[in-house]
Scaffold this motif. Structure first.
Motif, short mmCIF file in Angstrom:
data_model
loop_
_atom_site.label_atom_id
_atom_site.label_comp_id
_atom_site.label_asym_id
_atom_site.label_seq_id
_atom_site.Cartn_x
_atom_site.Cartn_y
_atom_site.Cartn_z
N ALA A 240 2.59 -19.92 23.06
CA ALA A 240 3.51 -20.72 22.25
C ALA A 240 3.32 -20.40 20.77
N GLY A 241 2.07 -20.15 20.38
CA GLY A 241 1.81 -19.80 18.98
C GLY A 241 2.47 -18.50 18.57
N MET A 242 2.59 -17.56 19.51
CA MET A 242 3.25 -16.29 19.20
C MET A 242 4.71 -16.52 18.84
N GLY A 243 5.37 -17.43 19.56
CA GLY A 243 6.76 -17.73 19.24
C GLY A 243 6.91 -18.28 17.84
N ALA A 244 6.05 -19.23 17.48
CA ALA A 244 6.10 -19.82 16.14
C ALA A 244 5.82 -18.76 15.08
N PHE A 245 4.85 -17.90 15.34
CA PHE A 245 4.49 -16.85 14.38
C PHE A 245 5.68 -15.90 14.16
N LEU A 246 6.31 -15.45 15.24
CA LEU A 246 7.46 -14.54 15.12
C LEU A 246 8.61 -15.21 14.39
N ALA A 247 8.83 -16.49 14.66
CA ALA A 247 9.90 -17.20 13.95
C ALA A 247 9.62 -17.22 12.45
N GLY A 248 8.36 -17.43 12.08
CA GLY A 248 8.01 -17.42 10.66
C GLY A 248 8.21 -16.06 10.03
N VAL A 249 7.81 -14.99 10.73
CA VAL A 249 7.98 -13.64 10.19
C VAL A 249 9.46 -13.32 9.99
N MET A 250 10.31 -13.75 10.94
CA MET A 250 11.74 -13.50 10.84
C MET A 250 12.35 -14.15 9.59
N LEU A 251 11.74 -15.25 9.16
CA LEU A 251 12.28 -16.00 8.01
C LEU A 251 11.47 -15.80 6.74
N ALA A 252 10.55 -14.83 6.75
CA ALA A 252 9.66 -14.63 5.60
C ALA A 252 10.41 -14.24 4.34
N ASN A 253 11.51 -13.52 4.47
CA ASN A 253 12.29 -13.10 3.31
C ASN A 253 13.51 -13.98 3.08
N SER A 254 13.61 -15.08 3.83
CA SER A 254 14.75 -15.98 3.67
C SER A 254 14.63 -16.78 2.38
N SER A 255 15.76 -17.11 1.79
CA SER A 255 15.75 -17.94 0.58
C SER A 255 15.32 -19.37 0.87
N TYR A 256 15.25 -19.72 2.17
CA TYR A 256 14.84 -21.07 2.55
C TYR A 256 13.37 -21.12 2.96
N ARG A 257 12.64 -20.05 2.71
CA ARG A 257 11.25 -19.98 3.16
C ARG A 257 10.42 -21.12 2.55
N HIS A 258 10.54 -21.33 1.25
CA HIS A 258 9.73 -22.36 0.59
C HIS A 258 10.13 -23.75 1.06
N GLN A 259 11.43 -23.95 1.33
CA GLN A 259 11.86 -25.24 1.84
C GLN A 259 11.26 -25.52 3.22
N LEU A 260 11.29 -24.49 4.08
CA LEU A 260 10.71 -24.65 5.42
C LEU A 260 9.22 -24.94 5.34
N GLU A 261 8.54 -24.21 4.47
CA GLU A 261 7.10 -24.39 4.33
C GLU A 261 6.77 -25.79 3.82
N THR A 262 7.56 -26.29 2.87
CA THR A 262 7.34 -27.63 2.34
C THR A 262 7.56 -28.70 3.41
N ASP A 263 8.59 -28.50 4.25
CA ASP A 263 8.88 -29.48 5.30
C ASP A 263 7.81 -29.51 6.38
N ILE A 264 7.27 -28.34 6.73
CA ILE A 264 6.33 -28.25 7.84
C ILE A 264 4.91 -28.61 7.41
N GLU A 265 4.56 -28.35 6.16
CA GLU A 265 3.17 -28.45 5.69
C GLU A 265 2.52 -29.81 6.00
N PRO A 266 3.19 -30.96 5.73
CA PRO A 266 2.51 -32.24 6.02
C PRO A 266 2.19 -32.42 7.50
N PHE A 267 3.12 -32.03 8.38
CA PHE A 267 2.86 -32.14 9.82
C PHE A 267 1.72 -31.21 10.22
N LYS A 268 1.73 -30.00 9.66
CA LYS A 268 0.68 -29.04 10.01
C LYS A 268 -0.68 -29.55 9.58
N GLY A 269 -0.76 -30.08 8.35
CA GLY A 269 -2.04 -30.55 7.85
C GLY A 269 -2.64 -31.66 8.70
#
Length: 591
Positions: A240-269
């Motif tokens: 399951a972690g591989m799927g999440a990792f690949l999804a992140g790599v696919m969006l690494a150059n997206s203009s929404y990358r920082h928004q996604l990271e900000t939204d996920i960070e509290p849940f991840k922490g």
């Protein structure tokens, strides 16, 4: 677990995190060790609030999935290319050689091939969060050793994905074809579709959702991306972690990358903290008493193998022996992904519970031991410098007017300006490696400690007019001020302050010419911002000048109350009102 019991457990998890993590930071223990300690306290080995930690571990593993997604977001192709030599050369060598050596050692002690391979994989990894924090505290991250260490950590993070896959396929259940999710060719087809959708479809979906302007929906989409990609990989029989990792790599150059990271960070922490707590619950501290020799043998074998491998590959990168040893020690500890591999191996029946618990305890102990080993090495470095390298003999010009203590960023800029104007100066720095590097670029600097009176005399301070104190250590700067004021009262002191509190302490000693290290650049940047927003250059310059004068007056007014928090807050609040009034008066003048 009933609803009331679940509520109480969640309450205790949060309470343990809120109390133990800040407490651990105050005593110099990182968050990971604090979470592990909280888990030990709450688990069967402590007050036994949670009797089944494996259930918590299953839920908390979603935090690791979120961490892998954020990791993928941060791995843009440009960053990977910049660190390619450290990742592919140094990192690959460390992972492969350490993996093989630890696996072979495990087999020598009677461990079967499959679990030995997983043990080698798990113990070859280091903790990214732990190592980066340690290097930041020791100011190593920006050095060549720090950059190489980061490259190795990046390679280890990439290696986690195939390691997770290998652990899944080595599990006994995978031998039964009826339990495999789908045929391999469907897996490849699904992966290809996953990449295409992530590359071309997801950015359009993100744009449509973001254009709605509803923040909660964007957060929901972020979680949906992670959970959906993880579920797809689980359906394919992969990690399951591989799927999440690949999804992140696919969006690494997206203009929404920082928004996604900000939204996920509290849940991840939060979930990652819960994961480490769950790992702590599974730690059997009684093994320290019942099997101390076995634990110490595994612990020191892991540290020694990884340190030696990194020492050798570090020398191939042309690091000095001491720098290569630093690299080895910083990355010698076990890592958080080892917990993931070991828990997966235990839950899939690949490894016994007792063996997994022993290895988890070894990894925790390695995190405790590593900072002390690094401090010991760096203390030995300072000791060897003090004894084996005497201070440089200084050739002082008869018309030398300036002595500079600390030849870092600020000291070097001042030195270049003085040299350009033909003004002779003497620069001192107590970091021998830094002195050697600066000299390679033609810098005039001498190795010596400016806290020592004999060094100040050798530098000709008795004949100089100005002393610039630009050392990085707050305590060192205060000691140098004391020496200069006691023995060279005729010399004007100009001092660098790291922050306002440092400035207060310098002012208390009578130093009047103080420059906070980021204030000047911040004022210049603010002036440019105001100009870009439509003010004339004259208006922007005048507003920044008003702020600078007001800030200086605030510091002078606050210095006598530096230990009184209530007084400082009162002065700060009053100062904001005064500043707004001054700015309004300037506006009314037409400027």
């Amino acid at each position: 677990m009933d609803q009331d019991g679940l509520f109480v457990s969640v309450l205790l998890f949060l309470l343990a995190a809120v109390v133990l993590v800040p407490l651990g930071k105050r005593v110099g223990i990182g968050p990971i060790l604090s979470y592990l300690a909280a888990g030990v306290l709450l688990g069967p080995g402590g007050i036994a609030i949670v009797s089944e930690p494996t259930a918590v571990l299953h839920f908390a593993e979603f935090g690791v999935v979120l961490m892998l997604f954020i990791m993928g977001l941060q791995l843009s192709p440009g960053k990977l290319w910049e660190l390619r030599s450290a990742i592919l050369g140094l990192g690959s060598a460390q992972v492969v050689v350490s993996w093989l050596a630890i696996s072979a050692l495990a087999m020598q002690f009677g461990v079967a091939l499959a679990p030995a391979v997983v043990i080698g994989a798990a113990l070859s990894l280091s903790s990214t969060a732990f190592s980066v924090q340690l290097m930041t505290e020791q100011r190593l991250l920006a050095t060549p050793v720090g950059r190489d260490a980061f490259g190795v950590l990046l390679m280890q993070d990439l290696a986690v994905i195939p390691m997770l896959l290998l652990t899944t396929y080595l599990a006994p259940d995978m031998a039964d074809e009826s339990k495999q999710a789908v045929p391999w060719y469907w897996t490849l087809l699904a992966l290809g579709g996953f990449v295409i959708v992530g590359r071309y479809v997801l950015p359009k979906v993100l744009f449509l959702v973001a254009s709605s302007g509803v923040r909660e929906v964007v957060t929901a989409l972020s979680l949906l991306l992670v959970m959906g990609s993880a579920s797809l990989m689980a359906w394919l029989g992969l990690s399951a972690g591989m799927g999440a990792f690949l999804a992140g790599v696919m969006l690494a150059n997206s203009s929404y990358r920082h928004q996604l990271e900000t939204d996920i960070e509290p849940f991840k922490g939060l979930l990652l903290g819960l994961f480490f707590m769950a790992v702590g619950m599974t730690m059997d501290l009684s093994l320290i008493l019942t099997e101390p020799l076995m634990l110490l043998g595994v612990l020191f074998s892991m540290l020694l193998i990884k340190a030696l491998v990194l020492l050798v590959v570090g020398k191939f990168r042309k690091h000095s022996w001491r720098a290569a040893m630093t690299l080895g020690i910083v990355l010698a500890e076990g890592g958080e992904f080892a917990f993931v591999l070991l828990s997966q191996a235990q839950l899939s029946g690949l490894m016994s519970k007792s063996l997994a618990q022993a290895l988890v305890l070894v990894i925790g102990l390695s995190m405790v031991l590593t900072p002390f080993l690094l401090k010991l090495l760096r203390a030995e470095k300072r000791k060897s410098e003090d004894t084996s390298r005497p201070a440089d003999a200084i050739k002082v010009s008869s018309d030398c007017e300036v002595v500079i203590a600390g030849f870092g960023r600020m000291g070097q800029i001042t030195g270049r300006i003085l040299a350009a104007n033909g003004i002779p100066f003497v620069a001192l720095d107590k970091d021998a490696e830094h002195v050697d590097v600066v000299r390679q670029f033609g810098g005039e600097v001498y190795f010596g400690d400016a806290k020592r009176l004999d060094m100040l005399l050798s530098a000709g301070l008795d004949k100089a007019r100005v002393m610039l104190i630009a050392v990085d250590s707050v305590e060192d700067s205060l000691q140098i001020v004391g020496q200069v004021q006691a023995h060279f009262p005729q010399v004007t002191i100009i001092a660098r302050a790291r922050d306002r509190n440092h400035a207060y302490r310098l002012m208390a000693l009578g130093v009047t010419e103080i420059f906070r290290e980021t204030l000047g650049s911040a004022l210049s940047a603010s002036e440019q911002v105001l100009h870009m927003l439509g003010m004339t250059q004259l208006q922007a310059t005048e507003r920044v000048k008003i702020f600078a004068e007001h800030d200086k007056a605030q510091v002078n007014a606050s210095v006598q109350h530096r230990d009184d928090l209530k007084a400082l807050i009162r002065i700060s609040n009053r100062g904001r009102s005064e500043l707004a009034s001054l700015m309004q008066q300037d506006h009314d003048k037409g400027l």
